[in-house]
Write a protein that holds these residues in place. Structure first.
Motif, mmCIF file in Angstrom:
data_model
loop_
_atom_site.group_PDB
_atom_site.id
_atom_site.type_symbol
_atom_site.label_atom_id
_atom_site.label_comp_id
_atom_site.label_asym_id
_atom_site.label_seq_id
_atom_site.Cartn_x
_atom_site.Cartn_y
_atom_site.Cartn_z
ATOM 1 N N THR A 39 -1.431 -32.509 7.112
ATOM 2 C CA THR A 39 -1.962 -33.443 6.250
ATOM 3 C C THR A 39 -0.967 -33.717 5.303
ATOM 4 O OG1 THR A 39 -2.792 -31.682 4.663
ATOM 5 C CG2 THR A 39 -4.318 -32.027 6.489
ATOM 6 N N GLU A 40 -1.467 -34.939 4.308
ATOM 7 C CA GLU A 40 -0.512 -35.433 3.510
ATOM 8 C C GLU A 40 -0.337 -34.523 2.349
ATOM 9 O OE1 GLU A 40 -1.566 -39.347 2.494
ATOM 10 O OE2 GLU A 40 -1.495 -40.351 4.622
ATOM 11 N N GLU A 41 -1.085 -33.859 1.733
ATOM 12 C CA GLU A 41 -0.980 -32.939 0.604
ATOM 13 C C GLU A 41 -0.575 -31.600 0.937
ATOM 14 O OE1 GLU A 41 -4.703 -32.995 -1.112
ATOM 15 O OE2 GLU A 41 -4.859 -35.394 -1.502
ATOM 16 N N TYR A 42 -0.345 -31.488 2.303
ATOM 17 C CA TYR A 42 0.344 -29.928 2.584
ATOM 18 C C TYR A 42 1.695 -29.777 1.801
ATOM 19 C CZ TYR A 42 2.504 -26.211 5.172
ATOM 20 O OH TYR A 42 3.129 -25.356 5.617
ATOM 21 N N GLU A 43 1.349 -28.318 1.202
ATOM 22 C CA GLU A 43 2.433 -27.935 0.637
ATOM 23 C C GLU A 43 2.830 -26.331 1.105
ATOM 24 O OE1 GLU A 43 2.173 -27.819 -3.602
ATOM 25 O OE2 GLU A 43 1.576 -29.905 -3.546
ATOM 26 N N SER A 44 3.865 -26.083 1.608
ATOM 27 C CA SER A 44 4.096 -24.736 2.406
ATOM 28 C C SER A 44 3.921 -23.665 1.274
ATOM 29 C CB SER A 44 5.506 -24.705 2.790
ATOM 30 O OG SER A 44 5.912 -23.408 3.449
ATOM 31 N N GLY A 45 3.234 -22.844 1.580
ATOM 32 C CA GLY A 45 3.070 -21.448 0.734
ATOM 33 C C GLY A 45 1.812 -21.551 -0.294
ATOM 34 N N THR A 46 1.294 -22.641 -0.082
ATOM 35 C CA THR A 46 0.177 -22.999 -1.154
ATOM 36 C C THR A 46 -1.026 -22.966 -0.444
ATOM 37 O OG1 THR A 46 0.198 -25.235 -1.228
ATOM 38 C CG2 THR A 46 1.763 -23.934 -2.637
ATOM 39 N N ASN A 48 -2.608 -25.735 -0.563
ATOM 40 C CA ASN A 48 -2.976 -27.459 -0.433
ATOM 41 C C ASN A 48 -2.382 -27.643 0.888
ATOM 42 O OD1 ASN A 48 -3.505 -27.522 -3.302
ATOM 43 N ND2 ASN A 48 -1.413 -27.749 -3.902
ATOM 44 N N GLY A 49 -3.699 -28.447 1.480
ATOM 45 C CA GLY A 49 -3.280 -29.214 2.932
ATOM 46 C C GLY A 49 -3.379 -28.066 4.167
ATOM 47 N N LEU A 50 -3.348 -28.529 5.195
ATOM 48 C CA LEU A 50 -3.600 -27.887 6.351
ATOM 49 C C LEU A 50 -2.268 -28.211 7.436
ATOM 50 C CD1 LEU A 50 -7.239 -28.823 7.331
ATOM 51 C CD2 LEU A 50 -6.480 -26.684 6.010
ATOM 52 N N SER A 51 -2.004 -27.387 8.146
ATOM 53 C CA SER A 51 -0.845 -27.699 9.150
ATOM 54 C C SER A 51 -0.956 -26.552 10.353
ATOM 55 C CB SER A 51 0.669 -27.405 8.516
ATOM 56 O OG SER A 51 0.980 -26.111 8.265
ATOM 57 N N CYS A 52 -0.281 -27.160 11.402
ATOM 58 C CA CYS A 52 -0.210 -26.177 12.602
ATOM 59 C C CYS A 52 0.937 -26.569 13.632
ATOM 60 C CB CYS A 52 -1.691 -26.032 13.282
ATOM 61 S SG CYS A 52 -2.008 -27.569 13.875
ATOM 62 N N CYS A 53 1.100 -25.995 14.484
ATOM 63 C CA CYS A 53 1.992 -26.676 15.750
ATOM 64 C C CYS A 53 1.082 -26.760 17.049
ATOM 65 C CB CYS A 53 3.108 -25.579 15.835
ATOM 66 S SG CYS A 53 4.501 -25.815 14.537
ATOM 67 N N LEU A 54 1.242 -27.985 17.523
ATOM 68 C CA LEU A 54 0.549 -28.035 18.865
ATOM 69 C C LEU A 54 1.400 -27.628 19.845
ATOM 70 C CD1 LEU A 54 -1.083 -31.601 18.239
ATOM 71 C CD2 LEU A 54 -2.137 -29.248 17.783
ATOM 72 N N GLN A 55 1.075 -26.889 20.773
ATOM 73 C CA GLN A 55 2.097 -26.295 21.992
ATOM 74 C C GLN A 55 1.448 -26.898 23.257
ATOM 75 O OE1 GLN A 55 4.143 -22.606 21.497
ATOM 76 N NE2 GLN A 55 3.443 -22.122 23.762
ATOM 77 N N PHE A 56 2.413 -27.601 23.825
ATOM 78 C CA PHE A 56 1.958 -28.181 24.978
ATOM 79 C C PHE A 56 2.757 -27.636 26.185
ATOM 80 C CE2 PHE A 56 1.292 -31.414 21.956
ATOM 81 C CZ PHE A 56 -0.053 -31.828 21.857
ATOM 82 N N THR A 57 2.123 -27.553 27.431
ATOM 83 C CA THR A 57 3.070 -27.023 28.700
ATOM 84 C C THR A 57 2.336 -27.886 29.738
ATOM 85 O OG1 THR A 57 3.003 -24.684 27.861
ATOM 86 C CG2 THR A 57 3.223 -25.235 30.359
ATOM 87 N N TYR A 58 3.183 -28.596 30.435
ATOM 88 C CA TYR A 58 2.834 -29.334 31.477
ATOM 89 C C TYR A 58 2.320 -28.447 32.728
ATOM 90 C CZ TYR A 58 5.065 -33.520 29.734
ATOM 91 O OH TYR A 58 5.509 -34.559 28.681
#
Length: 239
Positions: A39-46, A48-58
């Motif tokens: 998300t725009e307000e994401y700050e690592s280690g706080t 604030n905001g959300l984040s993740c990694c999307l992992q795809f496999t064909y």
């Protein structure tokens, strides 16, 4: 359809779109890669905001069949949010079968993340507002104190008498035939404070108006005139 060629072309397009962000994790037997979103307000280690990694496999026949998806490294996700996001993406895949769809899935996941963050912010703001209201109410009650009624006063009076020993002193005085002082009498005789409290509970004070009916008959002016006409008699001897 040449699925391998279709998949390779999509990987090249994705690397161009997500330059420096897409990470290829494996190429055999099928491509596995990850794309981070936040998300725009994401700050690592706080918080604030959300984040993740999307992992795809064909898979062998992608895009005519779904590819594999997993949610990795979620940050500030609420309970079961990863599973909810994955379910949302599976629904999106079923609607886009037959065409390459990774960009569409990443965009859908990004939008889902933003909506969830807005909900979390709103919930936090409501909690803070509720906490502030509770603190203000507690502070108000602190200054307001407990409202005194006849019942609460009598309850307090009884406990106070016990703590101060007035009840015991009264019993001793009655046994020994001693006369209590006025203060001791008030502090130990509950009928006195009850009568005062009943007086306080009375909404009006009755006045006998007949006591003031004959005031007009009083010759107050004559008395004032007599005082004004009076002159002291000064004898010559005093001079």
């Amino acid at each position: 359809m040449d699925y391998k060629d279709e998949q390779l072309n999509e990987i090249e397009a994705l690397e161009s779109i997500y330059c420096g962000e897409l990470e290829v994790l494996a190429t055999e037997p099928f491509y596995t890669f990850s794309i981070p979103i936040k998300t725009e307000e994401y700050e690592s280690g706080t918080e604030n905001g959300l984040s993740c990694c999307l992992q795809f496999t064909y898979t062998e026949k992608y895009p005519d069949e779904p590819l594999l998806i997993s949610i990795e490294e979620p940050e500030n996700f609420e309970e079961e949010s990863s599973e909810k996001l994955k379910k949302h993406l599976i629904e999106q895949m079923s609607e886009n079968l037959g065409m390459v769809m990774v960009f569409t899935l990443v965009s859908a996941a990004q939008e889902w993340l933003n909506v969830q963050w807005d909900k979390i912010k709103l919930n936090r703001e409501e909690c803070e507002a509720q906490k502030l209201r509770e603190e203000e109410e507690a502070e108000r009650r602190k200054f307001e104190g407990t409202r005194v009624t006849v019942e609460t006063f009598l309850c307090w009076k009884e406990k106070f008498d016990e703590e101060m020993g007035y009840t015991k002193r009264r019993e001793i005085a009655e046994r020994e035939g001693k006369k209590l002082t006025g203060r001791e009498l008030f502090m130990t005789d509950k009928t006195l404070d009850q009568s005062d409290l009943k007086f306080l509970d009375d909404d009006s004070v009755k006045v006998d108006e007949s006591l003031f009916q004959n005031l007009d008959d009083l010759d107050l002016e004559d008395e004032d005139d007599d005082d004004a006409d009076y002159e002291p008699n000064v004898s010559d001897d005093s001079a």
